[in-house]
Design a protein around this motif. Structure first.
Motif, PDB file in Angstrom:
ATOM      1  N   ASP A 110     -72.875   2.254  78.235  1.00 26.54           N
ATOM      2  CA  ASP A 110     -71.538   1.697  78.457  1.00 26.54           C
ATOM      3  C   ASP A 110     -70.913   2.457  79.622  1.00 26.54           C
ATOM      4  O   ASP A 110     -70.857   3.699  79.598  1.00 26.54           O
ATOM      5  N   HIS A 111     -70.422   1.730  80.612  1.00 25.88           N
ATOM      6  CA  HIS A 111     -69.908   2.422  81.794  1.00 25.88           C
ATOM      7  C   HIS A 111     -69.013   1.516  82.617  1.00 25.88           C
ATOM      8  O   HIS A 111     -68.981   0.292  82.441  1.00 25.88           O
TER       9      HIS A 111
ATOM     10  N   TRP B  78     -66.607  -3.306  83.949  1.00 23.81           N
ATOM     11  CA  TRP B  78     -66.704  -2.368  82.841  1.00 23.81           C
ATOM     12  C   TRP B  78     -67.692  -2.979  81.858  1.00 23.81           C
ATOM     13  O   TRP B  78     -67.429  -4.049  81.293  1.00 23.81           O
TER      14      TRP B  78
ATOM     15  N   GLU C 231     -69.813  -2.874  78.423  1.00 24.83           N
ATOM     16  CA  GLU C 231     -69.782  -2.280  77.081  1.00 24.83           C
ATOM     17  C   GLU C 231     -70.619  -3.152  76.157  1.00 24.83           C
ATOM     18  O   GLU C 231     -70.373  -4.350  76.021  1.00 24.83           O
TER      19      GLU C 231
ATOM     20  N   LEU D 207     -57.661   0.539  78.609  1.00 23.25           N
ATOM     21  CA  LEU D 207     -57.973   1.955  78.372  1.00 23.25           C
ATOM     22  C   LEU D 207     -56.997   2.595  77.398  1.00 23.25           C
ATOM     23  O   LEU D 207     -57.384   3.345  76.490  1.00 23.25           O
TER      24      LEU D 207
ATOM     25  N   ARG E 131     -57.448   1.251  73.881  1.00 22.54           N
ATOM     26  CA  ARG E 131     -58.653   1.894  73.346  1.00 22.54           C
ATOM     27  C   ARG E 131     -58.339   3.326  72.921  1.00 22.54           C
ATOM     28  O   ARG E 131     -58.963   3.881  72.017  1.00 22.54           O
TER      29      ARG E 131
ATOM     30  N   GLU F 184     -62.015   9.241  75.007  1.00 23.03           N
ATOM     31  CA  GLU F 184     -63.453   9.097  75.265  1.00 23.03           C
ATOM     32  C   GLU F 184     -63.618   8.720  76.738  1.00 23.03           C
ATOM     33  O   GLU F 184     -63.563   7.553  77.090  1.00 23.03           O
TER      34      GLU F 184
ATOM     35  N   VAL G 132     -64.743   7.498  80.260  1.00 20.55           N
ATOM     36  CA  VAL G 132     -65.661   6.399  80.566  1.00 20.55           C
ATOM     37  C   VAL G 132     -66.550   6.807  81.743  1.00 20.55           C
ATOM     38  O   VAL G 132     -66.043   7.043  82.839  1.00 20.55           O
TER      39      VAL G 132
ATOM     40  N   THR H 274     -68.338   6.592  85.008  1.00 22.18           N
ATOM     41  CA  THR H 274     -67.954   5.721  86.118  1.00 22.18           C
ATOM     42  C   THR H 274     -68.878   5.968  87.306  1.00 22.18           C
ATOM     43  O   THR H 274     -69.133   7.120  87.678  1.00 22.18           O
TER      44      THR H 274
END
Length: 493
Positions: free
Chosen positions: A260-261, A273, A275, A424, A427, A451, A453, A455
């Protein structure tokens, strides 16, 4: 009866021993059907790397195996296949050794074939696992085989036609002799079936041209002009080179990717993004111009900054802003800037003092206050890196209407910055009412992402989407042929 059975078993054993000797005498890559299949697979892998024009040794091996095969005995060819296996293994090992986010395909690859692989190949052939050994060389990348097939197709294309000028725009519904060539080129590229539509730009042809334009990052208007012609008549060999080099970049990046990135493709002017192997967020982006390139890098998104201040980098201050201040002392107040001293204090200077300081080198820092005109917009997304590169909003929303969006000074501007901020923060279990309160205060608020992310800023000028290759302009010239890059570097010495 037992005596006859014993004689029969002795004969069978002798036959098997003789058969083993015969097979052992056959060259490694030609002992039966399975090794021959492994050899063909190795040729396909070799051709893919050859297309990228990385190292002349690959081209020399391919030529010897494919073009000069009739001039060689099978022992020589078998040794060549083993050489190709060793060289490919050394290449992938070296590719993965290159640092994450820092792959320069124009830097020489120092490939040292590993002779210890030869006994393993012999053992694999003896155990009927030669194809397995060859397949293990393939990179673990979902689109590898499909990309390889497209590269092979492009290498088989006939040479594009030579056009004689002057050339005019050809719009939908018009007639032109060139339309026949356009149709044939789309057929060659597997983008339309063979047809005899002639010289008319009918609706079916226009639809195919629009698809072609979308696949190359062009305005899908169905009009054939200079940019569409460039991509239409690009040679198959050059298409294969661009796609192969981008494949190597993708393989290298994916080797380090988290599942996931968040990812920005610089020449694609696009951010996604990912996921759970699904696209959670997508946005157009503006990236650095040629003189101030956005770097490739692997990082992590750690903070969302609401109502950010912009601390103007010294390079931008010197090149872009000081000339304006030197001729207009009111520029600073009018655009919401603050003059900051060495201790971080805001200095109350007059317009005349500011203008004079700009004319004498400006020994201060400049900072832009939060607000509608702030260059970072309403949101900044902090990335963990030493180069002060980050993602941010922008008040210049009109820039996203352009197809080519290399306008920034290195940072990445997001078209959908607010949507990303909300995703974001939600989340992060931050309520909408809390976000609204932070926004209303007009003061910077740094919110740490619980958390972070992963990138990645990548440079892919070609990729596969929906089964079809996508191509984009090489905006920074990173994919120029090695000879051109060498010439450019020498000219700057």
């Amino acid at each position: 009866m037992k005596r006859y059975l014993w004689l029969w078993l002795q004969s069978l054993i002798l036959f098997l021993l003789l058969l083993g000797q015969v097979l052992a005498a056959e060259p490694l890559w030609f002992a039966g059907k399975s090794p021959r299949s492994a050899a063909r697979e190795l040729e396909a892998q070799l051709t893919t790397v050859v297309a990228a024009q990385i190292d002349p040794r690959f081209e020399a091996l391919r030529r010897a195996l494919v073009e000069e095969s009739e001039l060689q005995d099978i022992e020589t060819r078998s040794r060549l296949y083993s050489d190709a296996y060793q060289l490919l293994a050394a290449f992938w090992q070296e590719l993965y050794r290159r640092p994450a986010g820092k792959l320069d395909l124009n830097e020489p690859f120092l490939l040292v074939p590993d002779d210890s692989l030869l006994p393993r190949l012999t053992e694999a052939a003896r155990d009927a696992r030669l194809m397995e050994a060859v397949l293990q060389l393939e990179p673990l990348f979902d689109d590898y085989l499909l990309t390889r097939n497209w590269i092979r197709h492009y290498l088989s294309l006939p040479a594009p036609p030579t056009l004689k000028g002057p050339l005019r725009l050809i719009a939908p519904g018009e007639w032109a002799d060139e339309v026949v060539l356009i149709r044939q080129r789309l057929v060659d590229l597997n983008l339309m079936p063979p047809n005899d539509g002639g010289q008319w730009m009918d609706s079916a042809l226009v639809a195919r041209i629009q698809d072609f334009q979308s696949q190359h990052g062009l305005a899908a208007d169905g009009v054939v002009g200079p940019s569409t012609r460039y991509w239409l008549y690009l040679s198959g060999r050059e298409r294969a080179r661009l796609l192969a080099r981008s494949l190597l970049r993708q393989v290298h990046d994916h080797h380090f990717f988290a599942r996931d990135h968040f990812r920005v493709n610089i020449p694609g002017f696009q951010a996604v993004w990912v996921e759970g192997q699904q696209i959670r967020f997508r946005s157009k982006v503006v990236v650095g111009r040629l003189q101030r390139q956005t770097p490739t890098m692997h990082s992590a998104l750690k903070y969302v900054v609401i109502n950010p201040r912009w601390n103007v980098p010294r390079s931008i201050l010197r090149r872009d802003i000081l000339p304006k201040i030197a001729s207009d002392g009111g520029f600073v107040a009018r655009h919401g800037y603050e003059v900051v001293g060495a201790e971080g204090q805001v200095l109350a200077l007059t317009e005349e003092q500011i203008q004079s300081a700009a004319q004498q080198g400006f020994p201060y820092r400049l900072r832009q206050k939060p607000g509608p005109g702030n260059a970072l917009g309403r949101y900044k997304f902090y990335l963990d890196n030493a180069r002060a590169i980050y993602l941010h909003d922008t008040p210049e929303s009109h820039l996203f209407r352009y197809r080519q969006r290399a306008f920034s000074s290195g940072c990445v501007r997001l078209d959908q910055a607010e949507e990303l901020a909300y995703q974001l923060l939600h989340r992060n279990r931050t309520s909408a009412s809390q976000i609204a309160r932070w926004q209303s205060r007009r003061e910077p608020k740094w919110v740490e992402i619980t958390e972070p992310v992963p990138t990645y800023l990548v440079y892919w000028t070609a990729w596969i989407e929906g089964g079809q290759p996508q191509f984009r302009r090489d905006i920074y010239g990173w994919e120029r042929p090695t000879s051109e890059v060498t010439t450019v570097r020498q000219s700057h010495r």
